[in-house]
Enzyme design. Sequence first.
Site, PDB file in Angstrom:
ATOM      1  N   CYS A   7       2.093 -20.507   6.288  1.00 59.31           N
ATOM      2  CA  CYS A   7       1.421 -21.163   6.792  1.00 59.31           C
ATOM      3  C   CYS A   7       1.245 -23.159   6.783  1.00 59.31           C
ATOM      4  O   CYS A   7       1.081 -23.768   7.321  1.00 59.31           O
ATOM      5  CB  CYS A   7      -0.318 -21.691   6.439  1.00 59.31           C
ATOM      6  SG  CYS A   7      -1.374 -19.695   6.309  1.00 59.31           S
ATOM      7  N   HIS A  46      -3.997 -17.146   8.210  1.00 57.15           N
ATOM      8  CA  HIS A  46      -3.656 -16.281   7.236  1.00 57.15           C
ATOM      9  C   HIS A  46      -3.798 -15.110   7.361  1.00 57.15           C
ATOM     10  O   HIS A  46      -5.259 -14.860   7.211  1.00 57.15           O
ATOM     11  CB  HIS A  46      -4.119 -17.452   5.662  1.00 57.15           C
ATOM     12  CG  HIS A  46      -3.196 -16.660   4.505  1.00 57.15           C
ATOM     13  ND1 HIS A  46      -2.603 -17.051   4.369  1.00 57.15           N
ATOM     14  CD2 HIS A  46      -3.870 -16.087   4.295  1.00 57.15           C
ATOM     15  CE1 HIS A  46      -1.679 -16.065   3.641  1.00 57.15           C
ATOM     16  NE2 HIS A  46      -2.842 -15.582   3.265  1.00 57.15           N
ATOM     17  N   ASN A  87       6.963  -5.667   5.305  1.00 55.43           N
ATOM     18  CA  ASN A  87       6.918  -4.608   4.002  1.00 55.43           C
ATOM     19  C   ASN A  87       4.900  -5.283   4.022  1.00 55.43           C
ATOM     20  O   ASN A  87       4.867  -6.208   4.217  1.00 55.43           O
ATOM     21  CB  ASN A  87       7.552  -5.341   3.868  1.00 55.43           C
ATOM     22  CG  ASN A  87       9.061  -5.323   4.161  1.00 55.43           C
ATOM     23  OD1 ASN A  87       9.102  -3.593   5.093  1.00 55.43           O
ATOM     24  ND2 ASN A  87       9.866  -6.116   3.877  1.00 55.43           N
ATOM     25  N   GLY A  93       8.639  -4.226  -0.239  1.00 54.53           N
ATOM     26  CA  GLY A  93       9.452  -5.028  -0.255  1.00 54.53           C
ATOM     27  C   GLY A  93       8.583  -6.427   0.256  1.00 54.53           C
ATOM     28  O   GLY A  93      10.031  -7.267   0.523  1.00 54.53           O
ATOM     29  N   HIS A  98       1.766 -13.453   3.465  1.00 53.50           N
ATOM     30  CA  HIS A  98       1.538 -13.435   4.938  1.00 53.50           C
ATOM     31  C   HIS A  98       1.918 -12.798   5.681  1.00 53.50           C
ATOM     32  O   HIS A  98       2.800 -12.717   5.895  1.00 53.50           O
ATOM     33  CB  HIS A  98       1.563 -15.214   4.929  1.00 53.50           C
ATOM     34  CG  HIS A  98       0.632 -15.699   6.797  1.00 53.50           C
ATOM     35  ND1 HIS A  98       0.070 -16.973   6.775  1.00 53.50           N
ATOM     36  CD2 HIS A  98       1.283 -15.494   7.282  1.00 53.50           C
ATOM     37  CE1 HIS A  98      -0.274 -17.292   7.695  1.00 53.50           C
ATOM     38  NE2 HIS A  98       0.102 -15.939   8.760  1.00 53.50           N
ATOM     39  N   HIS A 100       3.344 -10.291   8.077  1.00 52.45           N
ATOM     40  CA  HIS A 100       4.762 -10.559   9.145  1.00 52.45           C
ATOM     41  C   HIS A 100       5.451  -9.709   9.685  1.00 52.45           C
ATOM     42  O   HIS A 100       5.448  -8.241   9.290  1.00 52.45           O
ATOM     43  CB  HIS A 100       5.623 -11.854   8.652  1.00 52.45           C
ATOM     44  CG  HIS A 100       6.252 -12.115   6.894  1.00 52.45           C
ATOM     45  ND1 HIS A 100       4.940 -11.564   5.884  1.00 52.45           N
ATOM     46  CD2 HIS A 100       7.346 -10.907   6.946  1.00 52.45           C
ATOM     47  CE1 HIS A 100       6.273 -11.649   5.302  1.00 52.45           C
ATOM     48  NE2 HIS A 100       7.072 -10.366   5.208  1.00 52.45           N
TER      49      HIS A 100
END
Length: 114
Positions: A7, A46, A87, A93, A98, A100
């Site tokens: 963020c 988020h 992940n 992992g 957040h 991705h």
Amino acid sequence: MTDCIFCKIIEGDIPSEKVYEDELVYAFNDIEPAAPHHVLIIPKKHISSLNDLNEENSKVISHIFIIASKIAKKLGVDKDGYRVVSNCGEAGGQTVPHVHFHLIAGRNLQWPPG
Ligand code: 5GP
Ligand code: ZN
């Protein structure tokens, strides 16, 4: 979220190498690239992990995959091939909470991953 590093990257409070941006997503180079090309694509809103997706917030995910293919074309790796992976959780992992997507390319990637 105030204490989320991604963020903060979106807000520009932490510097990043921007690859792509629109109203829904931000894409930037990973600070520790796992391959010659390693781009992170994140929703601007988020969402902590894949576990937190639902009907209301998940439209951005299909958009992320469209953007991933555009970035792959821009990088010139679409023909050779690339990997897009997310992940989830500690055993998966995930180190940044957040959600991705890693776009990794530029070498022959092994499967299965370690
Ligand atoms: P994960 O392990 O959660 O799937 O992926 C997090 C990724 O974020 C890692 O590949 C890591 O190198 C990257 N990363 C962590 N902090 C930063 C940062 O401050 N800037 C950038 N550009 N990448 C980061
Ligand atoms: Zn965040």
